[in-house]
Design a protein around this motif. Structure first.
Motif, short mmCIF file in Angstrom:
data_model
loop_
_atom_site.label_atom_id
_atom_site.label_comp_id
_atom_site.label_asym_id
_atom_site.label_seq_id
_atom_site.Cartn_x
_atom_site.Cartn_y
_atom_site.Cartn_z
N VAL A 1 -1.30 8.70 -9.19
CA VAL A 1 -1.08 7.52 -10.03
C VAL A 1 -1.87 6.31 -9.53
O VAL A 1 -2.70 5.74 -10.24
CB VAL A 1 0.42 7.17 -10.12
N GLN A 2 -1.62 5.90 -8.29
CA GLN A 2 -2.19 4.64 -7.82
C GLN A 2 -3.70 4.69 -7.64
O GLN A 2 -4.41 3.78 -8.07
CB GLN A 2 -1.50 4.21 -6.51
N VAL A 3 -4.20 5.73 -6.99
CA VAL A 3 -5.65 5.79 -6.79
C VAL A 3 -6.39 5.94 -8.12
O VAL A 3 -7.36 5.21 -8.38
CB VAL A 3 -6.04 6.91 -5.81
N PRO A 4 -5.98 6.85 -9.01
CA PRO A 4 -6.70 6.94 -10.30
C PRO A 4 -6.72 5.63 -11.08
O PRO A 4 -7.71 5.32 -11.75
CB PRO A 4 -5.93 8.03 -11.04
N SER A 5 -5.63 4.86 -11.00
CA SER A 5 -5.57 3.62 -11.78
C SER A 5 -6.42 2.51 -11.18
O SER A 5 -6.72 1.51 -11.84
CB SER A 5 -4.12 3.14 -11.91
N THR A 6 -6.84 2.66 -9.92
CA THR A 6 -7.69 1.65 -9.27
C THR A 6 -8.93 2.31 -8.66
O THR A 6 -9.46 1.84 -7.66
CB THR A 6 -6.90 0.90 -8.18
N ALA A 7 -9.39 3.39 -9.27
CA ALA A 7 -10.46 4.21 -8.68
C ALA A 7 -11.75 3.44 -8.44
O ALA A 7 -12.47 3.71 -7.47
CB ALA A 7 -10.73 5.41 -9.59
N GLU A 8 -12.05 2.45 -9.28
CA GLU A 8 -13.30 1.70 -9.15
C GLU A 8 -13.15 0.42 -8.33
O GLU A 8 -14.12 -0.31 -8.14
CB GLU A 8 -13.85 1.35 -10.54
N HIS A 9 -11.95 0.18 -7.85
CA HIS A 9 -11.69 -1.07 -7.11
C HIS A 9 -12.26 -1.00 -5.70
O HIS A 9 -12.15 0.02 -5.02
CB HIS A 9 -10.18 -1.33 -7.04
N HIS A 10 -12.86 -2.09 -5.25
CA HIS A 10 -13.35 -2.19 -3.88
C HIS A 10 -12.37 -3.03 -3.05
O HIS A 10 -11.83 -4.03 -3.52
CB HIS A 10 -14.74 -2.83 -3.83
N ALA A 11 -12.15 -2.60 -1.83
CA ALA A 11 -11.15 -3.22 -0.96
C ALA A 11 -11.45 -4.69 -0.70
O ALA A 11 -12.60 -5.08 -0.52
CB ALA A 11 -11.09 -2.46 0.36
N SER A 12 -10.38 -5.48 -0.64
CA SER A 12 -10.54 -6.89 -0.28
C SER A 12 -11.10 -7.02 1.13
O SER A 12 -11.84 -7.96 1.43
CB SER A 12 -9.21 -7.62 -0.39
N MET A 13 -10.77 -6.07 2.01
CA MET A 13 -11.34 -6.10 3.36
C MET A 13 -12.85 -5.93 3.33
O MET A 13 -13.56 -6.51 4.15
CB MET A 13 -10.72 -5.00 4.23
N LEU A 14 -13.34 -5.14 2.39
CA LEU A 14 -14.79 -4.98 2.25
C LEU A 14 -15.42 -6.30 1.85
O LEU A 14 -16.48 -6.68 2.37
CB LEU A 14 -15.11 -3.90 1.22
N GLN A 15 -14.76 -7.04 0.96
CA GLN A 15 -15.27 -8.35 0.57
C GLN A 15 -15.25 -9.31 1.76
O GLN A 15 -16.17 -10.10 1.95
CB GLN A 15 -14.44 -8.91 -0.59
N ASP A 16 -14.18 -9.23 2.57
CA ASP A 16 -14.11 -10.07 3.77
C ASP A 16 -15.29 -9.78 4.69
O ASP A 16 -15.96 -10.71 5.17
CB ASP A 16 -12.80 -9.81 4.53
N ILE A 17 -15.54 -8.50 4.95
CA ILE A 17 -16.64 -8.13 5.84
C ILE A 17 -17.98 -8.60 5.28
O ILE A 17 -18.82 -9.17 6.00
CB ILE A 17 -16.66 -6.61 6.06
#
Length: 304
Positions: free
Chosen positions: A244-260
């Protein structure tokens, strides 16, 4: 009703915008955002509505003012410094931690006896100074007296947030809601950041095997602390995360990645780091959460 929002970035300013039409709100934010808000207002697009919002904003709290509720919406790394800087305002005031991870509410409790925990699963993207696009709403905001129990002050705040058009629910076990969100964040956020991939890629057997251990270690800690979440076992949650959770946000990039990418430190110590620290306190092995925390700190050490 008077509301103060401390550490107002994209989340806090968007919250201030929605509340501004129903109460007296002041947001403490970076000066460049405050200057734009004073000149032409705050711009919002997306799932929380479209429009220009006018409200009080500056990089300080107006002198002598007292508030009915205070929201802290800063990164978890800044929780203590925010509390220190505004200790006189926070003292004896209903204060809401609307942040990521585990441990923020305990810090806030050192400065006020009136602590409300909060979770929000919503995507906020900067579209310019004092301009935010709300891209994802993964469920209602949850607010509850920390650590547990119903409370009329929380009920009044929930009613205000609901009136402002924000999906919200009151919670009688906010600790469980905070852990439920942390299960998701600690499973996907650091691995997505370290690997530089969207969440959907983490279903690969190699990374999924790591996620399984991260979740099982977290469940062992929750069992010792008496935390209740909607899933009875780690396997139940892993099935929900996978299907459920991963398929619904499959294209999302982590906020930690944005921080880095932006050269910022991450909130790893309030996610996997906090799981590992609490596990150590109970003599529970948590090598996967500990390893992920150390890998993220190594990645941070490479920042310019």
């Amino acid at each position: 009703m008077k509301v103060l929002i401390l550490g107002a970035g994209a989340v806090g300013l968007s919250l201030a915008a929605r509340l501004s039409r129903y109460c007296d709100v002041h947001a403490v934010c970076r000066k460049r955002h405050a200057d734009v808000i004073a000149e032409r207002g705050f711009q919002m697009t997306g799932l929380w509505g479209e429009g220009t919002f006018h409200f009080s904003a500056s990089d300080t709290v107006p002198e002598g003012e007292r508030y009915d509720y205070i929201f802290i919406t800063s990164k978890s790394l800044a929780t203590r410094s925010v509390c220190e800087a505004f200790a006189d305002v926070i003292r004896d005031t209903e204060t809401v931690s609307l942040q990521n991870g585990i441990g923020n509410e305990e810090i806030v409790a050192e400065y006020t006896d009136h602590v409300i925990g909060g979770t929000i699963i919503t995507g906020f993207e900067w579209a310019g100074d004092a301009s935010v696009h709300v891209s994802v709403v993964g469920g209602p905001m949850k607010l509850g007296r920390f650590p547990d129990g119903p409370d009329p002050k929380v009920d009044a705040l929930v009613a205000l947030v609901e009136k402002a058009g924000i999906p919200v629910e009151g919670s009688s076990h906010i600790r469980g809601d905070l852990w439920a969100k942390t299960l998701y964040n600690s499973s996907l956020n650091p691995l997505g950041a370290l690997m530089g991939v969207p969440y959907g890629k983490l279903l690969h057997p190699m990374t999924w095997g790591i996620i399984e251990h991260v979740v099982r270690e977290a469940f062992a800690v929750m069992a010792r602390e008496g935390v209740r979440v909607p899933w009875s076992t780690a396997e139940d949650y892993l099935a929900y995360l996978h299907d459920v959770q991963v398929p619904s946000t499959a294209e999302h990039h982590a906020s930690m990645l944005q921080d880095i990418k932006h050269g910022h430190l991450t909130e790893i110590d309030f996610m996997n780091g906090e799981i590992a620290a609490r596990a150590a306190k109970y003599d529970i092995p948590a090598p996967y959460n500990d390893c992920i925390t150390k890998l993220m700190h190594f990645r941070e050490s490479l920042l310019g």
